[in-house]
Design a protein around this motif. Structure first.
Motif, PDB file in Angstrom:
ATOM      1  N   LEU A   1      30.784 -53.350  19.276  1.00 49.83           N
ATOM      2  CA  LEU A   1      30.531 -54.767  19.047  1.00 49.83           C
ATOM      3  C   LEU A   1      29.347 -55.227  19.883  1.00 49.83           C
ATOM      4  O   LEU A   1      29.238 -54.888  21.056  1.00 49.83           O
ATOM      5  CB  LEU A   1      31.761 -55.593  19.436  1.00 49.83           C
ATOM      6  N   LEU A   2      28.476 -56.003  19.264  1.00 51.39           N
ATOM      7  CA  LEU A   2      27.374 -56.629  19.974  1.00 51.39           C
ATOM      8  C   LEU A   2      27.449 -58.124  19.762  1.00 51.39           C
ATOM      9  O   LEU A   2      27.584 -58.542  18.611  1.00 51.39           O
ATOM     10  CB  LEU A   2      26.023 -56.109  19.473  1.00 51.39           C
TER      11      LEU A   2
ATOM     12  N   SER B   1      28.030 -49.819  26.364  1.00 53.65           N
ATOM     13  CA  SER B   1      26.751 -49.140  26.549  1.00 53.65           C
ATOM     14  C   SER B   1      25.839 -50.139  27.245  1.00 53.65           C
ATOM     15  O   SER B   1      25.921 -51.339  26.999  1.00 53.65           O
ATOM     16  CB  SER B   1      26.159 -48.691  25.209  1.00 53.65           C
ATOM     17  N   ALA B   2      25.017 -49.625  28.148  1.00 53.78           N
ATOM     18  CA  ALA B   2      24.139 -50.503  28.924  1.00 53.78           C
ATOM     19  C   ALA B   2      22.771 -49.840  29.089  1.00 53.78           C
ATOM     20  O   ALA B   2      22.685 -48.632  29.294  1.00 53.78           O
ATOM     21  CB  ALA B   2      24.746 -50.791  30.294  1.00 53.78           C
ATOM     22  N   SER B   3      21.724 -50.647  29.004  1.00 57.73           N
ATOM     23  CA  SER B   3      20.356 -50.134  29.133  1.00 57.73           C
ATOM     24  C   SER B   3      19.811 -50.215  30.549  1.00 57.73           C
ATOM     25  O   SER B   3      18.802 -49.588  30.849  1.00 57.73           O
ATOM     26  CB  SER B   3      19.416 -50.895  28.183  1.00 57.73           C
ATOM     27  N   LYS B   4      20.464 -50.959  31.410  1.00 62.06           N
ATOM     28  CA  LYS B   4      19.978 -51.105  32.784  1.00 62.06           C
ATOM     29  C   LYS B   4      20.441 -49.935  33.657  1.00 62.06           C
ATOM     30  O   LYS B   4      21.639 -49.668  33.751  1.00 62.06           O
ATOM     31  CB  LYS B   4      20.494 -52.417  33.389  1.00 62.06           C
ATOM     32  N   ARG B   5      19.474 -49.275  34.292  1.00 57.09           N
ATOM     33  CA  ARG B   5      19.779 -48.123  35.144  1.00 57.09           C
ATOM     34  C   ARG B   5      20.804 -48.435  36.227  1.00 57.09           C
ATOM     35  O   ARG B   5      21.660 -47.609  36.536  1.00 57.09           O
ATOM     36  CB  ARG B   5      18.501 -47.645  35.869  1.00 57.09           C
TER      37      ARG B   5
ATOM     38  N   GLY C   1      31.557 -51.900  23.394  1.00 61.96           N
ATOM     39  CA  GLY C   1      30.614 -53.002  23.269  1.00 61.96           C
ATOM     40  C   GLY C   1      29.246 -52.614  23.771  1.00 61.96           C
ATOM     41  O   GLY C   1      29.079 -51.636  24.493  1.00 61.96           O
ATOM     42  N   GLY C   2      28.282 -53.386  23.383  1.00 61.05           N
ATOM     43  CA  GLY C   2      26.915 -53.165  23.829  1.00 61.05           C
ATOM     44  C   GLY C   2      26.149 -54.472  23.820  1.00 61.05           C
ATOM     45  O   GLY C   2      26.504 -55.409  23.106  1.00 61.05           O
ATOM     46  N   GLY C   3      25.136 -54.533  24.620  1.00 60.00           N
ATOM     47  CA  GLY C   3      24.281 -55.714  24.632  1.00 60.00           C
ATOM     48  C   GLY C   3      24.707 -56.762  25.629  1.00 60.00           C
ATOM     49  O   GLY C   3      25.895 -57.010  25.832  1.00 60.00           O
ATOM     50  N   LEU C   4      23.729 -57.329  26.292  1.00 60.17           N
ATOM     51  CA  LEU C   4      23.893 -58.431  27.250  1.00 60.17           C
ATOM     52  C   LEU C   4      24.707 -58.041  28.481  1.00 60.17           C
ATOM     53  O   LEU C   4      25.344 -58.889  29.098  1.00 60.17           O
ATOM     54  CB  LEU C   4      24.484 -59.668  26.582  1.00 60.17           C
TER      55      LEU C   4
ATOM     56  N   HIS D   1      30.161 -47.159  14.489  1.00 60.05           N
ATOM     57  CA  HIS D   1      29.596 -48.220  13.660  1.00 60.05           C
ATOM     58  C   HIS D   1      29.290 -49.428  14.546  1.00 60.05           C
ATOM     59  O   HIS D   1      30.179 -49.924  15.234  1.00 60.05           O
ATOM     60  CB  HIS D   1      30.556 -48.621  12.536  1.00 60.05           C
ATOM     61  N   ARG D   2      28.054 -49.864  14.529  1.00 58.89           N
ATOM     62  CA  ARG D   2      27.613 -50.995  15.348  1.00 58.89           C
ATOM     63  C   ARG D   2      27.715 -52.266  14.520  1.00 58.89           C
ATOM     64  O   ARG D   2      27.199 -52.337  13.407  1.00 58.89           O
ATOM     65  CB  ARG D   2      26.175 -50.759  15.815  1.00 58.89           C
ATOM     66  N   LEU D   3      28.381 -53.274  15.076  1.00 58.06           N
ATOM     67  CA  LEU D   3      28.623 -54.522  14.376  1.00 58.06           C
ATOM     68  C   LEU D   3      28.144 -55.702  15.223  1.00 58.06           C
ATOM     69  O   LEU D   3      28.610 -55.880  16.351  1.00 58.06           O
ATOM     70  CB  LEU D   3      30.126 -54.663  14.077  1.00 58.06           C
TER      71      LEU D   3
END
Length: 188
Positions: free
Chosen positions: A136-137, A181-185, A159-162, A109-111
Motif C-alpha cells: 500500500l502507498l 519499503s523505504a528509500s532513505k538509507r 507499505g511504501g512511501g512517505l 501488487h502495489r496499490l
C-alpha cells in the motif's frame, strides 16, 4: 507459504531497502541486514549486473516492473526476466503480475490509496489474479484500511512511501503493516 515466512524472505525486521540509484543499491547490499532489496531504478542493460551483485551478497532483488526500462511490459518481457533469474517483482498492473506468477516469480501488487474508491478499484483488480502480497502507498494508511484490505484480500500487507523517520515506520507497523519499503538509507 505463511505470511511470516513470506516476510522473512523479504526483510530482517520491518524494513525493505528500496534504493532509487546505483549508489544507494551498493550501500543497501553492503550495510543492510535485509535479505531483499527493492529496485526502484534501472533498465535491462544494468539489470544483469544488479542481479549478480545481489546474489554475491546473498540478497534477493525485488524488481519494480513499472520502473524498469527496456523490457516490454508483456508476456515475452516478463518471461525474459524470469529466465534472467528475477525471483520477485513489484507491479501496479494485474496482467503483468499474473504473467509473473505463471513464470514462477513472487509478486507484490502495489496499490496507491487516495480515497475509498481506490480501495474498491484495487480489490476489483486483484480478482483477476492473486499476488503473494499487497503493498500500500502511502505506508501511512490508517489501521482500519489495512485491516479492511487484509480481510478482503487475505494477502500479507506491506507499505511504501512517505517513510522519513523511525517513528513513521513504527506507526506504520502499529497500523497493521507487516513491513515497509523505504528509500532513505538511515532507515535501512
Amino acid at each position: 507459504m505463511t505470511q511470516q515466512s513470506f516476510f522473512k524472505l523479504l526483510c530482517n525486521g520491518n524494513v525493505i531497502p528500496a534504493p532509487r540509484n546505483y549508489e544507494d543499491f551498493k550501500y543497501a547490499l553492503e550495510h543492510s541486514a535485509s535479505p531483499s532489496v527493492s529496485l526502484l531504478f534501472g533498465d535491462i542493460n544494468i539489470l544483469p549486473e544488479l542481479l549478480e551483485q545481489a546474489r554475491a551478497y546473498k540478497k534477493r532483488a525485488l524488481v519494480h516492473l513499472d520502473l524498469l526500462g527496456g523490457v516490454g511490459k508483456d508476456k515475452a518481457g516478463i518471461v525474459f526476466l524470469a529466465r534472467m533469474g528475477v525471483a520477485a517483482v513489484i507491479t501496479t498492473k494485474p496482467q503483468l503480475g499474473k504473467i509473473a506468477r505463471e513464470s514462477g516469480m513472487l509478486v507484490i501488487h502495489r496499490l496507491f490509496l487516495m480515497d475509498s474508491e481506490a480501495i474498491k478499484t484495487g480489490v476489483n483488480l486483484l480478482k483477476s489474479y492473486k499476488p503473494d502480497a499487497l503493498e500500500l502507498l502511502p505506508a501511512s494508511v490508517p489501521s482500519s484500511v489495512v485491516a479492511e484490505l487484509a480481510d478482503m484480500t487475505g494477502l500479507p500487507i506491506l507499505g511504501g512511501g512517505l517513510m522519513h523517520t523511525r517513528e513513521d515506520i513504527e506507526q506504520a507497523i502499529r497500523s497493521g503493516l507487516s513491513a515497509v519499503s523505504a528509500s532513505k538509507r538511515e532507515l535501512w
